[in-house]
Design an enzyme around this catalytic site. Structure first.
Site, short mmCIF file in Angstrom:
data_model
loop_
_atom_site.label_atom_id
_atom_site.label_comp_id
_atom_site.label_asym_id
_atom_site.label_seq_id
_atom_site.Cartn_x
_atom_site.Cartn_y
_atom_site.Cartn_z
N ASP A 21 0.48 -0.81 -0.12
CA ASP A 21 -0.51 -0.12 -0.01
C ASP A 21 0.31 1.05 -0.09
O ASP A 21 2.05 1.88 0.46
CB ASP A 21 -1.11 -0.25 1.30
CG ASP A 21 -1.22 0.90 0.71
OD1 ASP A 21 -2.79 1.06 0.28
OD2 ASP A 21 -2.11 1.98 1.91
N GLU A 23 0.07 5.63 0.92
CA GLU A 23 0.61 7.01 0.89
C GLU A 23 0.73 8.16 -0.23
O GLU A 23 2.05 7.74 -0.36
CB GLU A 23 0.43 7.81 2.20
CG GLU A 23 -0.27 5.88 3.53
CD GLU A 23 -1.60 6.12 3.26
OE1 GLU A 23 -2.76 6.80 3.04
OE2 GLU A 23 -1.75 4.79 3.62
N HIS A 161 -5.41 4.11 6.97
CA HIS A 161 -5.52 5.36 5.86
C HIS A 161 -3.50 5.20 6.35
O HIS A 161 -3.04 6.16 6.07
CB HIS A 161 -6.02 6.58 5.91
CG HIS A 161 -7.28 6.17 5.45
ND1 HIS A 161 -7.31 5.76 4.42
CD2 HIS A 161 -8.50 6.82 6.11
CE1 HIS A 161 -9.06 5.65 3.83
NE2 HIS A 161 -9.55 6.31 5.10
N ASP A 166 -2.89 -0.20 6.64
CA ASP A 166 -3.78 -0.68 5.76
C ASP A 166 -4.09 -2.41 4.63
O ASP A 166 -4.07 -2.59 4.63
CB ASP A 166 -4.55 0.10 4.31
CG ASP A 166 -4.73 1.88 4.94
OD1 ASP A 166 -5.41 1.45 5.79
OD2 ASP A 166 -5.33 1.92 4.30
#
Ligand code: ZN
Length: 225
Positions: A21, A23, A161, A166
């Site tokens: 994942d 960000e 988040h 996540d």
């Protein structure tokens, strides 16, 4: 694993994979940049390793992004730049299948864009988008955000988040989707393309219903219902 062509998008469960994942500073893969990358490695359904680093995006993080991911400028000023973080990620993932939520239209675009920019190559790993699987396995849901799927499966959403949290959530969701794919009710409506590994979907044509590859027009496989 870097190469010259992108791996296949697989629409099925595999027991060995790396869920990852990102960000970012925002939602545009044209202009935005990565501020965190995390991954969890799974072999035979068991977590065996994890990888996580903040990234210095070499730009100011917009406040609206910081409000979502709780990553602020002062947290990333001493973090590695993405060229270093992405090289470490490449070592971590080996040649394993990549799993992530909405990665087909989001995360893969970022890592492919930047791999190409840094090294003139792209990631050749096959990848699996849990958003695609969830839509097939859970047609009764009205929202398919990762937190919606976690709530559906009663998986804790603490720290949502941030990238590693996540990944952990999505790893559990992927295992549940893998179970769901085995159920007769789902099997009746889900078939996998023998040619490319993406889902077959029921389509209506001139001569009635047929199964067509969701990879159309890249893959033109069809079969009779
Ligand atoms: Zn196909």
């Amino acid at each position: 694993m870097l190469g010259n062509t992108q791996g296949r998008k697989l629409d099925r469960y595999v027991p060995d994979y790396v869920v990852f994942d990102l960000e970012t500073t925002g939602v545009s893969y044209m202009t935005d940049r990565v501020v965190e990358i995390s991954a969890i490695k799974v072999r035979g359904k068991k977590i065996v390793d994890e990888f996580s680093t903040l990234v210095n995006p070499e730009m100011k993080i917009p406040l609206r992004a910081s409000k979502v991911n709780h990553i602020y400028d002062d947290m990333v000023k001493d973090a590695p730049v993405f060229e270093k973080a992405l090289a470490d990620f490449d070592v971590f993932i080996e040649d394993m299948a990549l799993v992530g939520h909405n990665i087909h239209t989001f995360d893969m675009k970022f890592i492919q864009r930047d791999a190409k920019m840094y090294w003139g190559k792209i990631f050749a790993n096959d990848y699996i988008d849990t958003l695609v699987l969830a839509r097939q396995c859970l047609p009764q849901l009205s929202n398919y955000k990762l937190t919606d799927l976690a709530a559906h499966y009663r998986i804790a959403v603490d720290g949502a988040h941030r990238a590693l949290a996540d990944c952990g959530m999505n790893q559990k969701v992927f295992e549940r989707l893998g179970e769901a794919l085995k159920s007769p009710a789902v099997k009746k409506n889900v078939k996998t393309c023998p040619r490319c590994g993406q889902m077959l979907v029921r389509r209506k044509g001139k001569f009635g219903e047929f199964w067509g590859c969701s990879g159309y027009p890249g893959c033109r496989y069809t079969e009779n219902v």
